[in-house]
Design a protein around this motif. Structure first.
Motif, PDB file in Angstrom:
ATOM      1  N   ILE A 114       0.829  -1.207   0.000  1.00  0.00           N
ATOM      2  CA  ILE A 114       0.000   0.000   0.000  1.00  0.00           C
ATOM      3  C   ILE A 114       0.865   1.260   0.000  1.00  0.00           C
ATOM      4  N   ARG A 115       0.390   2.278  -0.750  1.00  0.00           N
ATOM      5  CA  ARG A 115       1.066   3.579  -0.830  1.00  0.00           C
ATOM      6  C   ARG A 115       0.237   4.618  -0.089  1.00  0.00           C
ATOM      7  N   ASP A 116       0.842   5.755   0.194  1.00  0.00           N
ATOM      8  CA  ASP A 116       0.134   6.814   0.913  1.00  0.00           C
ATOM      9  C   ASP A 116      -1.118   7.251   0.151  1.00  0.00           C
ATOM     10  N   GLU A 117      -1.023   7.322  -1.181  1.00  0.00           N
ATOM     11  CA  GLU A 117      -2.186   7.747  -1.958  1.00  0.00           C
ATOM     12  C   GLU A 117      -3.305   6.715  -1.908  1.00  0.00           C
ATOM     13  N   ASP A 118      -2.959   5.429  -1.746  1.00  0.00           N
ATOM     14  CA  ASP A 118      -3.976   4.391  -1.590  1.00  0.00           C
ATOM     15  C   ASP A 118      -4.715   4.572  -0.262  1.00  0.00           C
ATOM     16  N   ILE A 119      -3.964   4.901   0.766  1.00  0.00           N
ATOM     17  CA  ILE A 119      -4.574   5.143   2.081  1.00  0.00           C
ATOM     18  C   ILE A 119      -5.550   6.314   1.999  1.00  0.00           C
ATOM     19  N   THR A 120      -5.159   7.366   1.282  1.00  0.00           N
ATOM     20  CA  THR A 120      -6.049   8.523   1.113  1.00  0.00           C
ATOM     21  C   THR A 120      -7.337   8.116   0.409  1.00  0.00           C
ATOM     22  N   THR A 121      -7.221   7.274  -0.619  1.00  0.00           N
ATOM     23  CA  THR A 121      -8.402   6.804  -1.351  1.00  0.00           C
ATOM     24  C   THR A 121      -9.323   6.006  -0.439  1.00  0.00           C
ATOM     25  N   LEU A 122      -8.754   5.133   0.384  1.00  0.00           N
ATOM     26  CA  LEU A 122      -9.559   4.337   1.307  1.00  0.00           C
ATOM     27  C   LEU A 122     -10.198   5.208   2.381  1.00  0.00           C
ATOM     28  N   ARG A 124     -11.089   8.315   2.018  1.00  0.00           N
ATOM     29  CA  ARG A 124     -12.180   9.039   1.354  1.00  0.00           C
ATOM     30  C   ARG A 124     -13.405   8.137   1.214  1.00  0.00           C
ATOM     31  N   ASN A 125     -13.168   6.896   0.820  1.00  0.00           N
ATOM     32  CA  ASN A 125     -14.262   5.936   0.691  1.00  0.00           C
ATOM     33  C   ASN A 125     -14.959   5.727   2.043  1.00  0.00           C
ATOM     34  N   LEU A 126     -14.168   5.588   3.102  1.00  0.00           N
ATOM     35  CA  LEU A 126     -14.722   5.349   4.431  1.00  0.00           C
ATOM     36  C   LEU A 126     -15.548   6.542   4.907  1.00  0.00           C
ATOM     37  N   HIS A 127     -15.106   7.747   4.575  1.00  0.00           N
ATOM     38  CA  HIS A 127     -15.846   8.955   4.940  1.00  0.00           C
ATOM     39  C   HIS A 127     -17.225   8.948   4.269  1.00  0.00           C
ATOM     40  N   VAL A 128     -17.267   8.621   2.988  1.00  0.00           N
ATOM     41  CA  VAL A 128     -18.544   8.545   2.263  1.00  0.00           C
ATOM     42  C   VAL A 128     -19.420   7.450   2.858  1.00  0.00           C
ATOM     43  N   PHE A 129     -18.811   6.316   3.157  1.00  0.00           N
ATOM     44  CA  PHE A 129     -19.533   5.170   3.714  1.00  0.00           C
ATOM     45  C   PHE A 129     -20.197   5.542   5.047  1.00  0.00           C
ATOM     46  N   ARG A 130     -19.458   6.219   5.912  1.00  0.00           N
ATOM     47  CA  ARG A 130     -20.016   6.640   7.206  1.00  0.00           C
ATOM     48  C   ARG A 130     -21.260   7.514   6.996  1.00  0.00           C
ATOM     49  N   ASN A 131     -21.164   8.484   6.103  1.00  0.00           N
ATOM     50  CA  ASN A 131     -22.274   9.402   5.866  1.00  0.00           C
ATOM     51  C   ASN A 131     -23.495   8.666   5.313  1.00  0.00           C
ATOM     52  N   GLN A 132     -23.256   7.708   4.410  1.00  0.00           N
ATOM     53  CA  GLN A 132     -24.371   6.958   3.833  1.00  0.00           C
ATOM     54  C   GLN A 132     -25.047   6.080   4.876  1.00  0.00           C
ATOM     55  N   GLU A 147     -16.830  -1.134  -3.077  1.00  0.00           N
ATOM     56  CA  GLU A 147     -15.690  -0.424  -3.649  1.00  0.00           C
ATOM     57  C   GLU A 147     -14.505  -0.427  -2.687  1.00  0.00           C
ATOM     58  N   PHE A 148     -14.757  -0.354  -1.382  1.00  0.00           N
ATOM     59  CA  PHE A 148     -13.688  -0.450  -0.376  1.00  0.00           C
ATOM     60  C   PHE A 148     -12.920  -1.762  -0.576  1.00  0.00           C
ATOM     61  N   HIS A 149     -13.659  -2.833  -0.756  1.00  0.00           N
ATOM     62  CA  HIS A 149     -13.024  -4.139  -0.968  1.00  0.00           C
ATOM     63  C   HIS A 149     -12.318  -4.198  -2.326  1.00  0.00           C
ATOM     64  N   ASN A 150     -12.945  -3.608  -3.344  1.00  0.00           N
ATOM     65  CA  ASN A 150     -12.316  -3.584  -4.674  1.00  0.00           C
ATOM     66  C   ASN A 150     -10.969  -2.864  -4.641  1.00  0.00           C
ATOM     67  N   ILE A 151     -10.918  -1.751  -3.918  1.00  0.00           N
ATOM     68  CA  ILE A 151      -9.673  -0.980  -3.832  1.00  0.00           C
ATOM     69  C   ILE A 151      -8.574  -1.836  -3.221  1.00  0.00           C
ATOM     70  N   ILE A 152      -8.900  -2.551  -2.151  1.00  0.00           N
ATOM     71  CA  ILE A 152      -7.899  -3.391  -1.481  1.00  0.00           C
ATOM     72  C   ILE A 152      -7.436  -4.514  -2.396  1.00  0.00           C
ATOM     73  N   VAL A 153      -8.375  -5.105  -3.124  1.00  0.00           N
ATOM     74  CA  VAL A 153      -7.998  -6.160  -4.072  1.00  0.00           C
ATOM     75  C   VAL A 153      -7.068  -5.603  -5.147  1.00  0.00           C
ATOM     76  N   ILE A 196      -9.789  -2.616   9.469  1.00  0.00           N
ATOM     77  CA  ILE A 196      -9.007  -3.073   8.311  1.00  0.00           C
ATOM     78  C   ILE A 196      -8.067  -1.959   7.851  1.00  0.00           C
ATOM     79  N   LEU A 197      -8.615  -0.751   7.741  1.00  0.00           N
ATOM     80  CA  LEU A 197      -7.806   0.374   7.271  1.00  0.00           C
ATOM     81  C   LEU A 197      -6.657   0.676   8.232  1.00  0.00           C
TER      82      LEU A 197
END
Length: 232
Positions: A114-122, A124-132, A147-153, A196-197
């Motif tokens: 994992i790279r720092d930019e991947d962590i940022t993407t995850l 961001r996804n988690l922030h959206v997920f919480r709100n939903q 999509e969270f799982h897709n990103i990790i894969v 997981i994150l």
């Protein structure tokens, strides 16, 4: 006789694809809302979502969390026919065992790559997920969850894992979506994604695999699909 549960999403997917190929829906365009499309084609939202996820698996569409579904500006070449049909039906036990094995290993590899930019993407996804989840918008939350799982894969870097995960996308999203009877447990997946994150941020392969596999087992139990012993 063709099962109507399978034929209906196929027919809708074909009609949407025809509109895109004819130019009626332009490349880069945002699709109408799922509610509007379901009304237009006279199908349930579940069938409409399955058609869309099938088109996403072919690379024709892509969904952006919080924004909607768009036609890709460039389309990948058509893949040859395969016995692995994205709309083929497998049992929930099959899918849970598949996810437990494959996504657990994907999380382990992702922690090492994992790279720092991947962590940022995850994040961001988690922030959206919480709100939903706070809004109990479980339809959109299920797409963000997957999509969270897709990103990790994808981070794992194993092309076969990516292809397999995409092949089963439509069935996975149906399994992920929370039924109304367990809305009171809707926040649990958020906590599990957070764990997981955090393991990925620590670049801890064994911990990442543990929390991913634990999440998949707990999801299955939460939805009443099966018991932990059936998965592992």
């Amino acid at each position: 006789m063709t099962d109507s549960r399978i034929a209906r999403p196929r027919a809708v997917a074909k009609r949407i694809q025809q509109k895109i190929e004819s130019g009626e829906i332009g490349t880069g365009s945002k699709l109408p809302s799922q509610r509007d499309l379901a009304l237009e084609y006279g199908v349930s939202r579940a069938s409409l979502r399955e058609a869309i996820t099938h088109l996403e698996s072919t690379g024709l569409l892509h969904t952006e969390a919080g924004r909607g579904t768009f036609v890709r500006t460039t389309h990948p070449p058509q893949k040859p026919a395969s016995s692995m049909d994205p709309l083929r039906q497998y049992s929930n036990l099959d899918l849970c065992q598949f996810r437990h094995m494959m996504e657990g290993q994907a999380a382990r590899l992702a922690a090492m790559r994992i790279r720092d930019e991947d962590i940022t993407t995850l994040e961001r996804n988690l922030h959206v997920f919480r709100n939903q989840i706070r809004a109990l918008d479980v339809h959109e939350a299920s797409s963000t969850d997957l999509e969270f799982h897709n990103i990790i894969v994808r981070i794992s870097g194993v092309q076969l894992f990516m292809d397999l995960h995409e092949s089963f996308r439509s069935m996975l999203i149906q399994m992920i979506e929370l039924p109304q009877k367990v809305y009171n447990r809707a926040w649990e997946p958020v906590i599990e994604h957070e764990r997981i994150l955090e393991a990925l941020k620590r670049r801890d392969p064994d911990e990442a695999r543990y929390y991913m596999q634990s999440h998949i087992v707990r999801s299955a139990e939460r939805l009443g699909i099966l018991l932990a012993g059936d998965v592992v």
